[in-house]
Write a protein that holds these residues in place. Structure first.
Motif, PDB file in Angstrom:
ATOM      1  N   UNK A  69       3.747   2.024   4.939  1.00 46.00           N
ATOM      2  CA  UNK A  69       3.295   3.372   5.480  1.00 46.00           C
ATOM      3  C   UNK A  69       3.000   4.590   5.181  1.00 46.00           C
ATOM      4  N   UNK A  70       3.978   4.878   3.400  1.00 41.71           N
ATOM      5  CA  UNK A  70       3.949   5.878   2.986  1.00 41.71           C
ATOM      6  C   UNK A  70       2.211   5.551   1.884  1.00 41.71           C
ATOM      7  N   UNK A  71       1.891   4.877   1.889  1.00 46.75           N
ATOM      8  CA  UNK A  71       0.727   4.840   0.773  1.00 46.75           C
ATOM      9  C   UNK A  71      -0.649   5.006   2.011  1.00 46.75           C
ATOM     10  N   UNK A  72      -0.829   3.938   3.402  1.00 45.18           N
ATOM     11  CA  UNK A  72      -1.157   4.689   4.199  1.00 45.18           C
ATOM     12  C   UNK A  72      -1.183   5.807   4.264  1.00 45.18           C
ATOM     13  N   UNK A  73      -0.662   6.130   5.574  1.00 47.65           N
ATOM     14  CA  UNK A  73      -0.418   8.151   5.282  1.00 47.65           C
ATOM     15  C   UNK A  73      -0.972   8.491   4.388  1.00 47.65           C
ATOM     16  N   UNK A  74      -0.929   8.783   3.224  1.00 44.96           N
ATOM     17  CA  UNK A  74      -0.992   9.542   2.136  1.00 44.96           C
ATOM     18  C   UNK A  74      -2.668   8.826   1.778  1.00 44.96           C
ATOM     19  N   UNK A  75      -2.778   7.943   1.761  1.00 43.42           N
ATOM     20  CA  UNK A  75      -3.916   7.892   1.058  1.00 43.42           C
ATOM     21  C   UNK A  75      -5.313   8.085   2.551  1.00 43.42           C
ATOM     22  N   UNK A  76      -4.380   8.153   3.367  1.00 45.39           N
ATOM     23  CA  UNK A  76      -5.563   8.294   4.394  1.00 45.39           C
ATOM     24  C   UNK A  76      -5.746   9.505   4.574  1.00 45.39           C
ATOM     25  N   UNK A  77      -4.754  10.121   4.313  1.00 41.58           N
ATOM     26  CA  UNK A  77      -4.977  11.867   4.815  1.00 41.58           C
ATOM     27  C   UNK A  77      -5.533  12.727   3.544  1.00 41.58           C
ATOM     28  N   UNK A  78      -5.364  12.233   1.835  1.00 42.63           N
ATOM     29  CA  UNK A  78      -5.593  12.592   1.487  1.00 42.63           C
ATOM     30  C   UNK A  78      -6.532  11.826   0.398  1.00 42.63           C
ATOM     31  N   UNK A  79      -6.485  10.870   0.437  1.00 44.63           N
ATOM     32  CA  UNK A  79      -7.058   9.988  -0.694  1.00 44.63           C
ATOM     33  C   UNK A  79      -5.748  10.139  -1.963  1.00 44.63           C
ATOM     34  N   UNK A  80      -4.477  10.213  -1.478  1.00 47.20           N
ATOM     35  CA  UNK A  80      -3.915   9.557  -3.282  1.00 47.20           C
ATOM     36  C   UNK A  80      -1.977   9.851  -2.578  1.00 47.20           C
ATOM     37  N   UNK A  81      -1.218   8.686  -3.361  1.00 49.43           N
ATOM     38  CA  UNK A  81      -0.568   8.636  -3.547  1.00 49.43           C
ATOM     39  C   UNK A  81       0.046  10.140  -4.273  1.00 49.43           C
ATOM     40  N   UNK A  82       1.981   9.825  -4.358  1.00 45.95           N
ATOM     41  CA  UNK A  82       2.519  10.972  -5.586  1.00 45.95           C
ATOM     42  C   UNK A  82       2.165  10.448  -7.006  1.00 45.95           C
ATOM     43  N   UNK A  83       1.633   9.258  -6.803  1.00 48.36           N
ATOM     44  CA  UNK A  83       1.563   8.926  -8.359  1.00 48.36           C
ATOM     45  C   UNK A  83       0.062   9.212  -8.990  1.00 48.36           C
ATOM     46  N   UNK A  84      -0.943   9.650  -7.958  1.00 49.10           N
ATOM     47  CA  UNK A  84      -2.607  10.091  -7.776  1.00 49.10           C
ATOM     48  C   UNK A  84      -2.745  11.429  -8.297  1.00 49.10           C
ATOM     49  N   UNK A  85      -1.451  11.668  -7.361  1.00 48.02           N
ATOM     50  CA  UNK A  85      -1.679  13.382  -7.547  1.00 48.02           C
ATOM     51  C   UNK A  85      -1.384  13.498  -9.011  1.00 48.02           C
ATOM     52  N   UNK A  86      -0.453  13.605  -9.124  1.00 47.76           N
ATOM     53  CA  UNK A  86       0.615  13.094 -10.558  1.00 47.76           C
ATOM     54  C   UNK A  86      -0.912  13.234 -11.813  1.00 47.76           C
ATOM     55  N   UNK A  87      -1.485  12.113 -11.581  1.00 48.77           N
ATOM     56  CA  UNK A  87      -2.289  11.455 -12.618  1.00 48.77           C
ATOM     57  C   UNK A  87      -3.538  11.873 -11.897  1.00 48.77           C
ATOM     58  N   UNK A  88      -4.073  12.581 -11.385  1.00 53.28           N
ATOM     59  CA  UNK A  88      -5.146  13.756 -10.742  1.00 53.28           C
ATOM     60  C   UNK A  88      -6.242  12.404 -10.923  1.00 53.28           C
ATOM     61  N   UNK A  89      -5.906  11.794  -9.371  1.00 53.88           N
ATOM     62  CA  UNK A  89      -6.608  10.469  -9.628  1.00 53.88           C
ATOM     63  C   UNK A  89      -7.228  10.519  -7.636  1.00 53.88           C
ATOM     64  N   UNK A  90      -8.086   9.967  -7.291  1.00 49.85           N
ATOM     65  CA  UNK A  90      -7.849   9.633  -5.484  1.00 49.85           C
ATOM     66  C   UNK A  90      -8.093   8.570  -5.502  1.00 49.85           C
ATOM     67  N   UNK A  91      -8.681   8.085  -4.346  1.00 50.81           N
ATOM     68  CA  UNK A  91      -9.006   7.009  -4.058  1.00 50.81           C
ATOM     69  C   UNK A  91     -10.165   7.180  -3.161  1.00 50.81           C
ATOM     70  N   UNK A  92     -11.567   7.298  -2.662  1.00 51.73           N
ATOM     71  CA  UNK A  92     -12.657   7.913  -2.305  1.00 51.73           C
ATOM     72  C   UNK A  92     -13.612   6.620  -1.736  1.00 51.73           C
ATOM     73  N   UNK A  93     -14.100   7.145  -0.310  1.00 50.79           N
ATOM     74  CA  UNK A  93     -14.703   6.048   0.368  1.00 50.79           C
ATOM     75  C   UNK A  93     -16.306   5.698  -0.451  1.00 50.79           C
ATOM     76  N   UNK A  94     -16.573   4.233  -0.971  1.00 50.43           N
ATOM     77  CA  UNK A  94     -17.560   3.683  -1.987  1.00 50.43           C
ATOM     78  C   UNK A  94     -18.669   4.561  -1.068  1.00 50.43           C
TER      79      UNK A  94
END
Length: 157
Positions: A69-94
């Motif tokens: 739920x944590x991973x899904x909600x954060x990735x769907x909404x902004x492409x980032x979990x807290x870890x990705x926010x901290x490292x300044x990276x994000x998931x993106x649609x290919x």
């Protein structure tokens, strides 16, 4: 543009950035596990074996469902979990570099839900294979959860 970067998209995140982001998110997973285990075992974590194997399985399953739920909600909404926010990276649609939206849930399901099978060893083996996949995948350094959702991890610019 290099051959290892999707057209018109931010540069791919490094393996080090992805690893450190997962370390941060794993710490969150551990905190979730402690909190949920305390709830299932009534706050007495000194000897959870006394509560029976079924409570251990319930606590473990609840942890991975909460993590999904944590991973899904954060990735769907902004492409980032807290870890990705901290490292300044994000998931993106290919295909277009956009925030994953609904496929963020697919990505999270493939990443987190196999952990529910931790008691029969399938979960940890899949998790390890899934996480290591990006070290040899070409050209986009995708893990299996990225491939399932057709996402990549890029710099958050």
């Amino acid at each position: 543009m290099s051959a290892d970067q999707p057209s018109g998209m931010a540069p791919l995140a490094s393996l080090g950035q992805r690893f450190l982001a997962r370390v941060v998110d794993t710490v969150i997973l551990i905190v979730l596990d402690v909190v949920l285990s305390a709830a299932v075992f009534g706050g007495d974590l000194s000897n959870p074996g006394d509560a029976g194997r079924s409570k251990e399985i319930l606590a473990g399953a609840a942890t991975f469902i909460a993590y999904f739920l944590y991973e899904g909600a954060m990735t769907a909404a902004r492409g980032q979990t807290l870890g990705k926010m901290l490292l300044r990276i994000r998931a993106a649609r290919l295909e277009d570099g956009a925030v994953p939206g609904g496929v963020g849930w697919t990505r999270a399901a493939v990443y987190a839900l196999p952990g529910v099978l931790v008691t029969i060893l399938i979960g940890p083996l899949f998790w390890l294979l899934n996480s290591l996949w990006c070290t040899w995948d070409k050209p986009f350094r995708q893990c299996l959860h990225d491939k399932a959702a057709r996402t990549v991890v890029v710099a958050a610019v």
